[in-house]
Write a protein that holds these residues in place. Structure first.
Motif, PDB file in Angstrom:
ATOM      1  N   GLY A 144       4.390   1.354  10.553  1.00 38.17           N
ATOM      2  CA  GLY A 144       4.680   0.852  11.820  1.00 38.17           C
ATOM      3  C   GLY A 144       5.143  -0.497  11.946  1.00 38.17           C
ATOM      4  O   GLY A 144       6.128  -0.759  12.836  1.00 38.17           O
ATOM      5  N   TYR A 145       5.052  -1.408  10.897  1.00 37.12           N
ATOM      6  CA  TYR A 145       5.757  -2.794  10.909  1.00 37.12           C
ATOM      7  C   TYR A 145       6.993  -2.578  10.502  1.00 37.12           C
ATOM      8  O   TYR A 145       8.063  -3.143  10.774  1.00 37.12           O
ATOM      9  CB  TYR A 145       4.776  -3.648   9.805  1.00 37.12           C
ATOM     10  N   LEU A 159       1.020   3.281  15.719  1.00 36.55           N
ATOM     11  CA  LEU A 159       0.557   3.447  14.352  1.00 36.55           C
ATOM     12  C   LEU A 159      -0.219   2.475  13.883  1.00 36.55           C
ATOM     13  O   LEU A 159      -1.058   2.445  13.398  1.00 36.55           O
ATOM     14  CB  LEU A 159       1.820   3.495  13.742  1.00 36.55           C
ATOM     15  N   VAL A 160       0.244   0.918  14.439  1.00 36.46           N
ATOM     16  CA  VAL A 160      -0.438  -0.113  14.021  1.00 36.46           C
ATOM     17  C   VAL A 160      -2.101  -0.227  14.683  1.00 36.46           C
ATOM     18  O   VAL A 160      -2.778  -0.704  14.165  1.00 36.46           O
ATOM     19  CB  VAL A 160       0.199  -1.458  14.227  1.00 36.46           C
ATOM     20  N   GLY A 161      -1.975   0.089  15.998  1.00 37.16           N
ATOM     21  CA  GLY A 161      -3.093   0.393  16.582  1.00 37.16           C
ATOM     22  C   GLY A 161      -4.222   1.157  16.020  1.00 37.16           C
ATOM     23  O   GLY A 161      -5.284   1.105  16.112  1.00 37.16           O
ATOM     24  N   PHE A 196       7.085 -10.449  10.174  1.00 36.43           N
ATOM     25  CA  PHE A 196       6.905  -8.917  10.029  1.00 36.43           C
ATOM     26  C   PHE A 196       7.007  -8.419   8.522  1.00 36.43           C
ATOM     27  O   PHE A 196       6.508  -7.598   8.066  1.00 36.43           O
ATOM     28  CB  PHE A 196       7.397  -8.241  11.000  1.00 36.43           C
ATOM     29  N   TYR A 197       8.244  -9.205   7.939  1.00 37.67           N
ATOM     30  CA  TYR A 197       8.558  -8.862   6.512  1.00 37.67           C
ATOM     31  C   TYR A 197       7.329  -9.153   5.698  1.00 37.67           C
ATOM     32  O   TYR A 197       6.810  -8.302   4.748  1.00 37.67           O
ATOM     33  CB  TYR A 197       9.661  -9.815   6.097  1.00 37.67           C
ATOM     34  N   VAL A 198       6.718 -10.198   6.077  1.00 38.72           N
ATOM     35  CA  VAL A 198       5.614 -10.504   5.089  1.00 38.72           C
ATOM     36  C   VAL A 198       4.576  -9.613   5.556  1.00 38.72           C
ATOM     37  O   VAL A 198       3.757  -9.306   4.630  1.00 38.72           O
ATOM     38  CB  VAL A 198       5.058 -11.871   5.613  1.00 38.72           C
ATOM     39  N   GLY A 199       4.298  -9.106   6.812  1.00 40.50           N
ATOM     40  CA  GLY A 199       3.359  -7.951   7.079  1.00 40.50           C
ATOM     41  C   GLY A 199       3.391  -6.752   6.549  1.00 40.50           C
ATOM     42  O   GLY A 199       2.502  -6.308   6.182  1.00 40.50           O
ATOM     43  N   VAL A 200       4.713  -6.394   6.160  1.00 42.10           N
ATOM     44  CA  VAL A 200       4.971  -5.170   5.493  1.00 42.10           C
ATOM     45  C   VAL A 200       4.404  -5.338   3.946  1.00 42.10           C
ATOM     46  O   VAL A 200       3.800  -4.262   3.573  1.00 42.10           O
ATOM     47  CB  VAL A 200       6.579  -4.999   5.412  1.00 42.10           C
ATOM     48  N   VAL A 201       4.858  -6.460   3.393  1.00 42.88           N
ATOM     49  CA  VAL A 201       4.278  -6.607   1.976  1.00 42.88           C
ATOM     50  C   VAL A 201       2.646  -6.617   2.136  1.00 42.88           C
ATOM     51  O   VAL A 201       2.071  -6.023   1.371  1.00 42.88           O
ATOM     52  CB  VAL A 201       4.782  -8.080   1.452  1.00 42.88           C
ATOM     53  N   GLY A 202       2.074  -7.197   3.185  1.00 39.93           N
ATOM     54  CA  GLY A 202       0.445  -7.305   3.162  1.00 39.93           C
ATOM     55  C   GLY A 202      -0.005  -6.053   3.308  1.00 39.93           C
ATOM     56  O   GLY A 202      -0.812  -5.581   2.515  1.00 39.93           O
ATOM     57  N   ILE A 248      -8.788   5.984   3.556  1.00 39.49           N
ATOM     58  CA  ILE A 248      -8.721   4.484   3.325  1.00 39.49           C
ATOM     59  C   ILE A 248      -7.030   4.084   2.590  1.00 39.49           C
ATOM     60  O   ILE A 248      -6.888   3.180   3.042  1.00 39.49           O
ATOM     61  CB  ILE A 248      -9.730   4.202   2.124  1.00 39.49           C
ATOM     62  N   VAL A 249      -6.653   5.075   2.130  1.00 36.99           N
ATOM     63  CA  VAL A 249      -5.114   4.827   1.889  1.00 36.99           C
ATOM     64  C   VAL A 249      -4.208   5.018   3.111  1.00 36.99           C
ATOM     65  O   VAL A 249      -3.403   4.438   3.049  1.00 36.99           O
ATOM     66  CB  VAL A 249      -4.798   5.712   0.596  1.00 36.99           C
ATOM     67  N   LEU A 250      -4.518   6.024   3.835  1.00 38.86           N
ATOM     68  CA  LEU A 250      -3.679   6.250   4.925  1.00 38.86           C
ATOM     69  C   LEU A 250      -3.488   5.226   5.904  1.00 38.86           C
ATOM     70  O   LEU A 250      -2.680   4.929   6.694  1.00 38.86           O
ATOM     71  CB  LEU A 250      -4.155   7.462   5.645  1.00 38.86           C
ATOM     72  N   ILE A 251      -4.532   4.564   6.139  1.00 32.27           N
ATOM     73  CA  ILE A 251      -5.092   3.485   7.213  1.00 32.27           C
ATOM     74  C   ILE A 251      -4.094   2.331   6.922  1.00 32.27           C
ATOM     75  O   ILE A 251      -2.976   2.083   7.855  1.00 32.27           O
ATOM     76  CB  ILE A 251      -6.269   2.909   7.110  1.00 32.27           C
ATOM     77  N   PRO A 252      -3.918   1.667   5.829  1.00 30.95           N
ATOM     78  CA  PRO A 252      -2.830   0.539   5.705  1.00 30.95           C
ATOM     79  C   PRO A 252      -1.364   1.066   5.342  1.00 30.95           C
ATOM     80  O   PRO A 252      -0.412   0.451   5.795  1.00 30.95           O
ATOM     81  CB  PRO A 252      -3.394  -0.201   4.421  1.00 30.95           C
ATOM     82  N   LEU A 253      -1.308   2.422   4.858  1.00 29.24           N
ATOM     83  CA  LEU A 253       0.039   2.984   4.894  1.00 29.24           C
ATOM     84  C   LEU A 253       0.516   2.990   6.578  1.00 29.24           C
ATOM     85  O   LEU A 253       1.799   2.800   6.852  1.00 29.24           O
ATOM     86  CB  LEU A 253      -0.040   4.211   4.557  1.00 29.24           C
ATOM     87  N   LEU A 254      -0.188   3.566   7.315  1.00 31.51           N
ATOM     88  CA  LEU A 254       0.232   3.419   8.809  1.00 31.51           C
ATOM     89  C   LEU A 254       0.672   2.150   9.136  1.00 31.51           C
ATOM     90  O   LEU A 254       1.679   1.989   9.754  1.00 31.51           O
ATOM     91  CB  LEU A 254      -1.079   3.887   9.629  1.00 31.51           C
ATOM     92  N   GLY A 255      -0.233   1.123   8.788  1.00 31.65           N
ATOM     93  CA  GLY A 255       0.386  -0.305   9.165  1.00 31.65           C
ATOM     94  C   GLY A 255       1.779  -0.510   8.708  1.00 31.65           C
ATOM     95  O   GLY A 255       2.653  -1.358   9.314  1.00 31.65           O
ATOM     96  N   THR A 256       1.915  -0.356   7.306  1.00 33.31           N
ATOM     97  CA  THR A 256       3.103  -0.547   6.843  1.00 33.31           C
ATOM     98  C   THR A 256       4.204   0.336   7.403  1.00 33.31           C
ATOM     99  O   THR A 256       5.270  -0.501   7.730  1.00 33.31           O
ATOM    100  CB  THR A 256       3.132   0.001   5.152  1.00 33.31           C
TER     101      THR A 256
END
Length: 391
Positions: free
Chosen positions: A287-288, A306-308, A370-376, A277-285
């Motif tokens: 990726g962005y 990574l994001v997919g 995408f900056y906002v996305g990294v923060v999200g 559950i931690v690795l999933i949003p970390l992959l998104g971070t």
């Protein structure tokens, strides 16, 4: 229960997920509809693709009360019938107002069974089998959406009305679910009545706190994630990395990547356990972050993998966590709350990311979103750490 845990039960439960991602597939027919509705703007026609999400939120809010009155199985059947009737209504009508209303009602029907499409899995399956089924559930929705996206051109050969024939898929789904899924009361007993079994009610305050953390995590994750769909074309054009067609191909690759990833969710879950559950949003971070610094289309494809991957794993992991923290007799309610958070995140993404990017960061290019996305994604990662610590 042994007799029920066969192929037919699994197909019956997964069948309703094939209807969940079809609301926006008909958008490919909108160019054919512009001339049909005189006095209606292009934005008004395009609203037909997004307004079912509003109906879905209404249906999700209603579902708990309907389940109390009718029971889980009958609620699913009612939702699919509503979905079928109002989903196919544009086949026969030309009036914009009627079609708009039918799209809202289609969403309400979808909302009645969308949470149950997930929560019922935890009523029939546990452990590794549940992990597999949650992955299959997410993949089923993606495969159905992808299939009809590619075949829609055959439905509109004679008229735009034909696009709405895809909702006839509800007919076999209705039959399969009715025939192959037993009455929910005939399945596993509610654990709250089993002596000596922890019902997860003993620490209900902590359960509700973790649910709140999951809700905020889900909002942050999907607000960030959906930026891929509406900002990638602008980013590619701004950086002179390709055409709008390249952006379309990249987004198609993004959605396709999520399908095999969802299918192997069970194996991934068994390997990473609670760390996933931690690795999933970390992959998104990550990726962005790669998207922000890339100056090649190949680099964007690597970031998209990574994001997919995060996208394909997020929904099954989210609803698996919900099934872990929810008292057995409240699984439907907890799942509905998580589903509402997911839908609001998707709906609010363009508004939130653009307001923060241009209004607060004063960045007019696609980079700002995408900056906002990294923060999200970063916020989602921090909240995932809290969830992992609690469970």
């Amino acid at each position: 229960m042994g007799n029920y845990k066969g192929f037919r039960l699994k197909v019956g439960l997964l069948s309703i997920s094939s209807l969940l991602a079809l609301a926006q597939v008909v958008a490919a027919a909108f160019p054919l509809m512009y001339a049909q509705f005189e006095g209606v703007s292009k934005a008004g026609v395009e609203l037909l693709g997004t307004v079912p999400n509003f109906g879905t939120l209404i249906g999700l809010l209603m579902s708990g009360y309907v389940i109390k009155i009718l029971g889980s199985k009958t609620t699913v059947l009612l939702g699919v019938i509503v979905y079928l009737v109002f989903g196919t209504m544009p086949l026969y009508f030309n009036d914009y107002t009627i079609i708009l209303a039918s799209r809202v009602l289609l969403g309400i029907g979808s909302g009645l069974f969308s949470a149950l499409a997930i929560s019922l899995l935890s009523r029939f399956f546990q452990g590794p089998t549940l992990f597999k089924m949650l992955g299959y559930q997410n993949a089923t929705a993606s495969v159905s959406s992808t299939f009809f996206s590619f075949t829609l051109s055959y439905f509109v050969i004679y008229s735009w009305h034909g696009a709405f024939a895809i909702y006839l898929l509800a007919v076999p789904v209705l039959f399969v679910f009715w025939k192959w899924v037993p009455r929910i009361a005939d399945t596993v007993p509610d654990k709250q009545y089993e002596p000596g079994v922890d019902t997860r009610d003993n620490n209900s305050l902590n359960n509700k706190l973790v649910l709140m953390e999951l809700v905020v995590m889900t909002l942050a994750f999907f607000i960030a994630l959906v930026a891929m769909s509406y900002k990638m074309p602008q980013l590619i054009v701004e950086r002179h990395l390709g055409s709008v067609q390249d952006a379309s191909n990249l987004y198609g690759f993004f959605t396709l990547i999520s399908i095999p990833v969802s299918l192997v969710y069970g194996q991934v879950k068994r390997f990473f356990k609670n760390t996933l559950i931690v690795l999933i949003p970390l992959l998104g971070t990550i990726g962005y972050a790669l998207i922000i610094v890339q100056n090649s289309i190949l680099g964007l494809y690597i970031a998209t993998i990574l994001v997919g991957g995060a996208y394909g794993l997020m929904a099954p992991e989210l609803f698996n966590k919900v099934s872990e923290i929810a008292p057995t007799h409240r699984t439907d309610r907890y799942t509905a709350i998580a589903s509402i958070a997911l839908n609001i995140g998707v709906f609010a993404s363009p508004i939130v990311t653009n307001v923060i990017s241009s209004g607060i960061l004063h960045v007019q290019s696609s980079d700002g979103v995408f900056y906002v996305g990294v923060v999200g994604f970063g916020i989602a990662t921090l909240l995932a750490c809290l969830v992992r610590k609690a469970y």
